[in-house]
Structures are given as structure tokens and as C-alpha cells.
Design a protein around this motif. Structure first.
Motif, PDB file in Angstrom:
ATOM      1  N   GLN A 134       0.956  -1.156  -0.072  1.00  0.00           N
ATOM      2  CA  GLN A 134      -0.094  -0.019   0.126  1.00  0.00           C
ATOM      3  C   GLN A 134       0.810   1.088   0.072  1.00  0.00           C
ATOM      4  O   GLN A 134       2.192   1.163  -0.026  1.00  0.00           O
ATOM      5  N   ASP A 135       0.198   2.280  -0.184  1.00  0.00           N
ATOM      6  CA  ASP A 135       1.037   3.787  -0.135  1.00  0.00           C
ATOM      7  C   ASP A 135       0.652   4.824   1.031  1.00  0.00           C
ATOM      8  O   ASP A 135       1.303   5.676   0.956  1.00  0.00           O
ATOM      9  N   THR A 136      -0.315   4.307   1.840  1.00  0.00           N
ATOM     10  CA  THR A 136      -0.791   5.346   3.024  1.00  0.00           C
ATOM     11  C   THR A 136       0.400   5.636   3.879  1.00  0.00           C
ATOM     12  O   THR A 136       0.751   6.548   4.246  1.00  0.00           O
ATOM     13  N   VAL A 137       0.873   4.529   4.427  1.00  0.00           N
ATOM     14  CA  VAL A 137       1.988   4.681   5.327  1.00  0.00           C
ATOM     15  C   VAL A 137       3.603   4.176   4.858  1.00  0.00           C
ATOM     16  O   VAL A 137       3.664   3.185   3.829  1.00  0.00           O
ATOM     17  N   MET A 138       4.465   4.712   5.346  1.00  0.00           N
ATOM     18  CA  MET A 138       6.199   4.040   4.883  1.00  0.00           C
ATOM     19  C   MET A 138       6.882   3.919   6.069  1.00  0.00           C
ATOM     20  O   MET A 138       6.648   4.547   7.273  1.00  0.00           O
ATOM     21  N   ILE A 139       7.655   3.007   5.972  1.00  0.00           N
ATOM     22  CA  ILE A 139       8.446   2.838   7.216  1.00  0.00           C
ATOM     23  C   ILE A 139       9.718   3.905   7.376  1.00  0.00           C
ATOM     24  O   ILE A 139      10.409   4.265   6.232  1.00  0.00           O
ATOM     25  N   ALA A 140       9.737   4.219   8.568  1.00  0.00           N
ATOM     26  CA  ALA A 140      10.747   5.458   8.691  1.00  0.00           C
ATOM     27  C   ALA A 140      12.084   4.817   9.291  1.00  0.00           C
ATOM     28  O   ALA A 140      11.976   4.344  10.231  1.00  0.00           O
ATOM     29  N   SER A 141      13.083   5.270   8.720  1.00  0.00           N
ATOM     30  CA  SER A 141      14.638   4.804   9.303  1.00  0.00           C
ATOM     31  C   SER A 141      15.267   5.806   9.709  1.00  0.00           C
ATOM     32  O   SER A 141      16.384   5.777  10.526  1.00  0.00           O
ATOM     33  N   ASN A 142      14.971   7.326   9.588  1.00  0.00           N
ATOM     34  CA  ASN A 142      15.687   8.343   9.867  1.00  0.00           C
ATOM     35  C   ASN A 142      14.901   9.506  10.030  1.00  0.00           C
ATOM     36  O   ASN A 142      13.913   9.538   9.453  1.00  0.00           O
ATOM     37  N   ILE A 143      15.540  10.632  10.487  1.00  0.00           N
ATOM     38  CA  ILE A 143      14.691  11.837  10.783  1.00  0.00           C
ATOM     39  C   ILE A 143      14.285  12.363   9.345  1.00  0.00           C
ATOM     40  O   ILE A 143      13.068  13.037   9.174  1.00  0.00           O
ATOM     41  N   PHE A 144      15.210  12.305   8.109  1.00  0.00           N
ATOM     42  CA  PHE A 144      14.601  12.575   7.100  1.00  0.00           C
ATOM     43  C   PHE A 144      13.592  12.026   6.284  1.00  0.00           C
ATOM     44  O   PHE A 144      12.666  12.659   5.614  1.00  0.00           O
ATOM     45  N   ASP A 145      13.205  10.873   6.631  1.00  0.00           N
ATOM     46  CA  ASP A 145      12.130  10.060   6.502  1.00  0.00           C
ATOM     47  C   ASP A 145      10.710  10.704   6.970  1.00  0.00           C
ATOM     48  O   ASP A 145       9.740  10.592   6.290  1.00  0.00           O
ATOM     49  N   LEU A 146      10.837  11.325   8.092  1.00  0.00           N
ATOM     50  CA  LEU A 146       9.727  12.224   8.775  1.00  0.00           C
ATOM     51  C   LEU A 146       9.270  13.384   7.917  1.00  0.00           C
ATOM     52  O   LEU A 146       8.112  13.462   7.583  1.00  0.00           O
ATOM     53  N   TYR A 147      10.336  13.906   7.286  1.00  0.00           N
ATOM     54  CA  TYR A 147      10.351  15.096   6.366  1.00  0.00           C
ATOM     55  C   TYR A 147       9.411  14.621   4.983  1.00  0.00           C
ATOM     56  O   TYR A 147       8.679  15.192   4.517  1.00  0.00           O
ATOM     57  N   ARG A 148      10.076  13.657   4.566  1.00  0.00           N
ATOM     58  CA  ARG A 148       9.646  13.010   3.164  1.00  0.00           C
ATOM     59  C   ARG A 148       8.182  12.536   3.522  1.00  0.00           C
ATOM     60  O   ARG A 148       7.329  12.647   2.480  1.00  0.00           O
ATOM     61  N   ALA A 149       7.640  12.126   4.520  1.00  0.00           N
ATOM     62  CA  ALA A 149       6.305  11.423   4.743  1.00  0.00           C
ATOM     63  C   ALA A 149       5.391  12.688   4.595  1.00  0.00           C
ATOM     64  O   ALA A 149       4.513  12.822   3.832  1.00  0.00           O
ATOM     65  N   LYS A 150       5.840  13.881   5.413  1.00  0.00           N
ATOM     66  CA  LYS A 150       4.966  14.908   5.424  1.00  0.00           C
ATOM     67  C   LYS A 150       4.863  15.655   4.071  1.00  0.00           C
ATOM     68  O   LYS A 150       3.742  15.737   3.461  1.00  0.00           O
ATOM     69  N   GLU A 151       6.090  15.548   3.127  1.00  0.00           N
ATOM     70  CA  GLU A 151       6.000  16.338   1.958  1.00  0.00           C
ATOM     71  C   GLU A 151       5.062  15.395   0.750  1.00  0.00           C
ATOM     72  O   GLU A 151       4.545  16.178  -0.103  1.00  0.00           O
ATOM     73  N   THR A 152       5.257  14.105   0.878  1.00  0.00           N
ATOM     74  CA  THR A 152       4.504  13.505  -0.003  1.00  0.00           C
ATOM     75  C   THR A 152       3.298  12.956   0.307  1.00  0.00           C
ATOM     76  O   THR A 152       2.521  11.910  -0.367  1.00  0.00           O
ATOM     77  N   GLY A 153       2.608  13.466   1.601  1.00  0.00           N
ATOM     78  CA  GLY A 153       1.180  12.862   1.748  1.00  0.00           C
ATOM     79  C   GLY A 153       1.031  11.567   2.504  1.00  0.00           C
ATOM     80  O   GLY A 153      -0.128  11.121   2.319  1.00  0.00           O
ATOM     81  N   ARG A 154       2.263  11.100   3.009  1.00  0.00           N
ATOM     82  CA  ARG A 154       1.862   9.652   3.688  1.00  0.00           C
ATOM     83  C   ARG A 154       2.269   9.908   5.196  1.00  0.00           C
ATOM     84  O   ARG A 154       2.416  10.879   5.830  1.00  0.00           O
ATOM     85  N   ILE A 155       2.363   8.901   5.819  1.00  0.00           N
ATOM     86  CA  ILE A 155       2.552   8.645   7.193  1.00  0.00           C
ATOM     87  C   ILE A 155       3.646   7.820   7.829  1.00  0.00           C
ATOM     88  O   ILE A 155       3.718   6.681   6.924  1.00  0.00           O
ATOM     89  N   ALA A 156       4.653   8.365   8.458  1.00  0.00           N
ATOM     90  CA  ALA A 156       5.765   7.568   8.944  1.00  0.00           C
ATOM     91  C   ALA A 156       5.682   6.808   9.787  1.00  0.00           C
ATOM     92  O   ALA A 156       5.073   7.326  10.884  1.00  0.00           O
ATOM     93  N   ILE A 157       5.784   5.432   9.793  1.00  0.00           N
ATOM     94  CA  ILE A 157       5.512   4.580  10.756  1.00  0.00           C
ATOM     95  C   ILE A 157       7.110   4.463  11.546  1.00  0.00           C
ATOM     96  O   ILE A 157       8.147   3.769  10.487  1.00  0.00           O
ATOM     97  N   ILE A 158       7.364   4.586  12.636  1.00  0.00           N
ATOM     98  CA  ILE A 158       8.521   4.322  13.296  1.00  0.00           C
ATOM     99  C   ILE A 158       8.746   3.157  14.098  1.00  0.00           C
ATOM    100  O   ILE A 158       7.895   3.002  15.087  1.00  0.00           O
ATOM    101  N   PRO A 159       9.008   1.913  13.616  1.00  0.00           N
ATOM    102  CA  PRO A 159       8.911   0.702  14.039  1.00  0.00           C
ATOM    103  C   PRO A 159       9.665   0.705  15.394  1.00  0.00           C
ATOM    104  O   PRO A 159      10.823   1.237  15.593  1.00  0.00           O
ATOM    105  N   SER A 160       8.728   0.172  16.681  1.00  0.00           N
ATOM    106  CA  SER A 160       9.324   0.294  18.011  1.00  0.00           C
ATOM    107  C   SER A 160       9.086  -1.119  18.370  1.00  0.00           C
ATOM    108  O   SER A 160       8.170  -2.023  18.095  1.00  0.00           O
ATOM    109  N   LEU A 161       9.594  -1.233  19.643  1.00  0.00           N
ATOM    110  CA  LEU A 161       9.192  -2.443  20.504  1.00  0.00           C
ATOM    111  C   LEU A 161       9.068  -1.965  21.939  1.00  0.00           C
ATOM    112  O   LEU A 161       9.636  -1.097  22.240  1.00  0.00           O
ATOM    113  N   GLU A 162       7.853  -2.753  22.529  1.00  0.00           N
ATOM    114  CA  GLU A 162       7.432  -2.191  23.667  1.00  0.00           C
ATOM    115  C   GLU A 162       8.558  -2.551  24.845  1.00  0.00           C
ATOM    116  O   GLU A 162       8.560  -1.764  25.717  1.00  0.00           O
TER     117      GLU A 162
END
Length: 400
Positions: A134-162
Motif C-alpha cells: 500500500q501507499d498510505t504509510v511508509m517505514i521510517a529509518s531516519n529523521i529525513f523520512d519524517l520530512y519525506r512522509a510529510k511532503e508526500t502526503g504519507r504517514i511515517a511509521i517508526i517501528p518500535s518494541l514495547e
């Protein structure tokens, strides 16, 4: 508030439901309980729209997880693994980035706490496979991905473990998790593990020697350290041991509500002094207060203002910890396995079935911003607590 890209994709639609996996009726992602909204005048509405347009909006903890419609299906649904991700609901949330643990403490619950090594890798792989379709969310690996998600109309998912429970005593697994995209990891989840004591333990022995090695390795790699579910001494030890800011992604103030799940002033101030950020929690029956008989946005924001007054506006954010569906049903279903009940002990209250105004990711950040606007907070301060403070912390943490 602009919606994100959404093409109608539903989780695992490339497979045949009933043949390749068991299908369950699912909770609605859209207005499940009627879409509570804070009324605004025209000037306030324009301010809200401007804030969402001009800033990166970050949730320190929310979930795309979609619950089954019928509570009695909860455990079976979680165990079978093909759980639905709420792409449509997230596309309407206004969020640009979400710290998401893909319900790692819930999936494969037949294994103790769902946090064994094989379970974690299996869960990540299944979710990444679904996300790749799909194209709604993208996996973020670094801070630049957060800017890229904003610019391209997507949501950056920051993979985390509880929690880091799956490490057992293998330090190099931190590197492997980083290689699998994990950019934030908790030290413990309620119960003790090889790193330290969880918040439900009667005695907190603090951060272990192995835990200190893990903290150092996470610093070296540039992985966020989260102490939301740690005991008090383990929290303080972790903050002291870390060379970088430590985050409390989702919690509240024990000064308002005396339960282990809330953090005492000492931990909150120590986190802030190290440059960290405290995300305000809104999971049902957690951030209650003496002045609020029901759990609502008002009690949650009381915790927000208490912590702002304690540590300053530069060290507070939001980690509502919501998802789509009946959160309380999930709490009941996994209470014994995950020691949830113990973390809420210490105060008497009438259980709320949901948090009014903060039901799910679709309405949480929207209503938080509206609440702040109505209360007269400045654009600058709202920008800080809805993402700016997190971005500042990440700029210090996500560096090699």
C-alpha cells in the motif's frame, strides 16, 4: 486538515480471506462511537488547520491495530497473526509520524508476553509485508523520512518494541533489531527481564549490568530508549546510564493519579533534564484524575498541564496509545498475561469503556490540537508538543 493518500487497500487483501487466513468481523475505523469533536469558531478552525499544515505532527505511541468487532474473538484474533492495520483511519488522523510497536506485546500471546525472539521477527515480517502492498504509510529509518512522509502526503511509521525482553541475554540482537528497522525500544514491559525491573514488580532492583550494556549499544546505534513501562529505579538508572536523551513515550503523572503506570515527579524531571520528552498517555483507565469521574480528554490534558508545569513545555509531547476498536476488551483479555491490572492498582475508580474525545488515532491528535487552541496556547507551544519537541530529541538520538 488534509487527508493522507489512501487507495482503499485493506490488510492482506492480496490473500483469500477464509482460505489463506481466518477472517474476523472488524471494528469500524471511522466514527465508531460518533466522532466526538470540540466545537471551534472560524478563527480557531483556521488556526487548527494552519498548525496541521505547517508542522510535523508526531504521536509517540499509537497503533494502526484494528480490533475484532466481537470482544470474545480478541485472543484468537491476536494469536492468528493476520491482524488488520487501519490505513483508512490513519489517513484521516492528521498525523505525519507514529511510533508504532505493531502490538508486539499482544501478538502470539500464547508465548509468554508475546515477546520471544521468533515471535518478534515473525510479527515484524508479516506487518512489513502488508505495508509493502500500500501507499498510505511508509517505514521510517531516519529523521529525513519524517520530512519525506510529510511532503508526500504519507504517514511515517517508526517501528518500535514495547520492551527488550526478546534480547534475553544476547547483546548483538540489538544490532539485528536495528537492521530489521527498529528505531525505538522499551527497556521492560511491566514485568522484570534481563535488563531491569518493570513497573509491576514489588521490588525494583534497577538496571542490570546487561541492561547497561544494552543502553550503551542503543546509544551507539542511534535507537530511542523508552522507559514507559519500567519501574522507578530502573527508569532513573536508565536515564543516568544513557549518553543521549531518553523518552517516556506514553505515561502520565503519579502526582495526579497514584498508580505504578504513572511516573513520579523525580522520574519526569530526570527525563527532562537529560533532554528527553514525556508523551502523555490516553489508554482507557490510565490517566485519570481525582477531579474527573470519567476518563476523558479533560483528565488526559490535566496530566499534560501538570507535567508542563513540572518540567517545561519543551519536554512534553503526546503518546495517546490508541487503536481502532474496543481497547478495554483487549485489556481484559490479556490482563493476566501482561500484568495490566497490577499497573493500574493503587486507586479506586469506575471503569470507563473508552476515553471521551480520544477514542482512536483518527480523532486523538485532532482533538488534542483543538483543545490546546481553545485554551489559548500559542502556535509555537502547540508546534512543540505535537511534534517539535520529539524532532529535537530525535536529532540528538538518531545520530551515529
Amino acid at each position: 486538515m488534509k487527508r493522507k493518500i489512501y487507495d482503499g487497500y485493506r490488510s492482506f487483501h492480496y490473500l483469500a480471506a477464509g482460505l489463506d487466513y481466518k477472517a474476523f468481523p472488524l471494528a469500524s475505523q471511522i466514527e465508531r462511537l460518533g466522532n466526538y469533536s470540540i466545537p471551534l469558531n472560524e478563527r480557531q478552525q483556521k488556526k487548527v488547520e494552519r498548525i496541521f499544515e505547517d508542522n510535523i505532527m508526531i504521536s509517540l505511541r499509537d497503533h494502526g491495530f484494528v480490533m475484532p468487532l466481537h470482544p470474545e474473538h480478541t485472543l484468537e484474533y491476536c494469536k492468528h497473526g493476520f491482524t488488520s492495520f487501519g490505513y483508512e483511519g490513519l489517513s484521516r488522523s492528521g498525523l505525519d509520524a507514529v511510533f508504532e510497536n505493531f502490538m508486539d506485546g499482544i501478538m502470539n500471546i500464547s508465548s509468554r508476553m508475546g515477546l520471544k525472539w521468533d515471535d518478534v521477527i515473525w510479527n515484524l515480517g508479516m506487518r512489513y509485508c502488508d505495508i509493502a502492498q500500500q501507499d498510505t504509510v511508509m517505514i521510517a529509518s531516519n529523521i529525513f523520512d519524517l520530512y519525506r512522509a510529510k511532503e508526500t502526503g504519507r504517514i511515517a511509521i517508526i517501528p518500535s518494541l514495547e520492551a527488550a525482553t526478546a534480547l534475553e541475554n544476547e547483546i548483538d540482537r540489538v544490532d539485528i533489531l536495528y537492521g530489521f528497522g527498529i528505531r525505538c525500544m522499551g527497556i521492560t514491559y511491566n514485568e522484570a527481564n534481563t535488563l531491569g525491573s518493570g513497573l509491576s514488580e514489588a521490588r525494583d532492583g534497577g538496571l542490570t549490568n546487561f541492561g547497561r550494556r544494552v543502553v550503551k549499544r542503543m546509544n551507539q546505534l542511534g535507537m530511542v530508549i523508552d522507559i514507559s513501562h519500567c519501574g522507578d529505579q530502573t527508569s532513573l538508572d536508565t536515564i543516568e546510564a544513557s549518553e543521549k536523551p531518553v523518552l517516556i513515550t506514553h505515561a502520565g503523572a503519579r502526582g495526579l493519579w497514584n498508580t505504578p503506570r504513572m511516573k513520579p515527579d523525580e522520574v519526569l524531571m530526570s527525563c527532562a533534564e537529560k533532554g528527553g520528552v514525556i508523551g502523555i498517555l490516553a489508554a482507557p483507565n490510565t490517566t485519570l484524575t481525582k477531579s474527573s469521574s470519567d476518563h476523558s480528554i479533560e483528565s488526559v490534558m490535566e496530566h499534560f498541564e501538570y507535567i508542563v508545569n513540572l518540567v517545561g513545555i519543551d519536554h512534553v509531547g503526546f503518546g495517546p496509545d490508541t487503536f481502532f476498536g474496543d481497547h478495554v476488551a483487549l485489556q481484559h483479555a490479556v490482563d493476566a498475561q501482561l500484568s495490566i491490572g497490577q499497573s493500574h492498582s493503587g486507586e479506586e475508580f469506575d471503569e470507563s469503556s473508552y476515553v471521551l474525545g480520544l477514542e482512536d488515532p483518527m480523532e486523538a491528535m485532532s482533538n488534542i490540537v483543538k483543545w490546546l487552541v481553545v485554551r489559548g496556547y500559542s502556535d509555537t507551544d502547540i508546534a512543540k508538543v505535537t511534534g517539535g519537541n520529539v524532532m529535537r530529541a530525535l536529532s540528538k538520538i538518531w545520530v551515529k
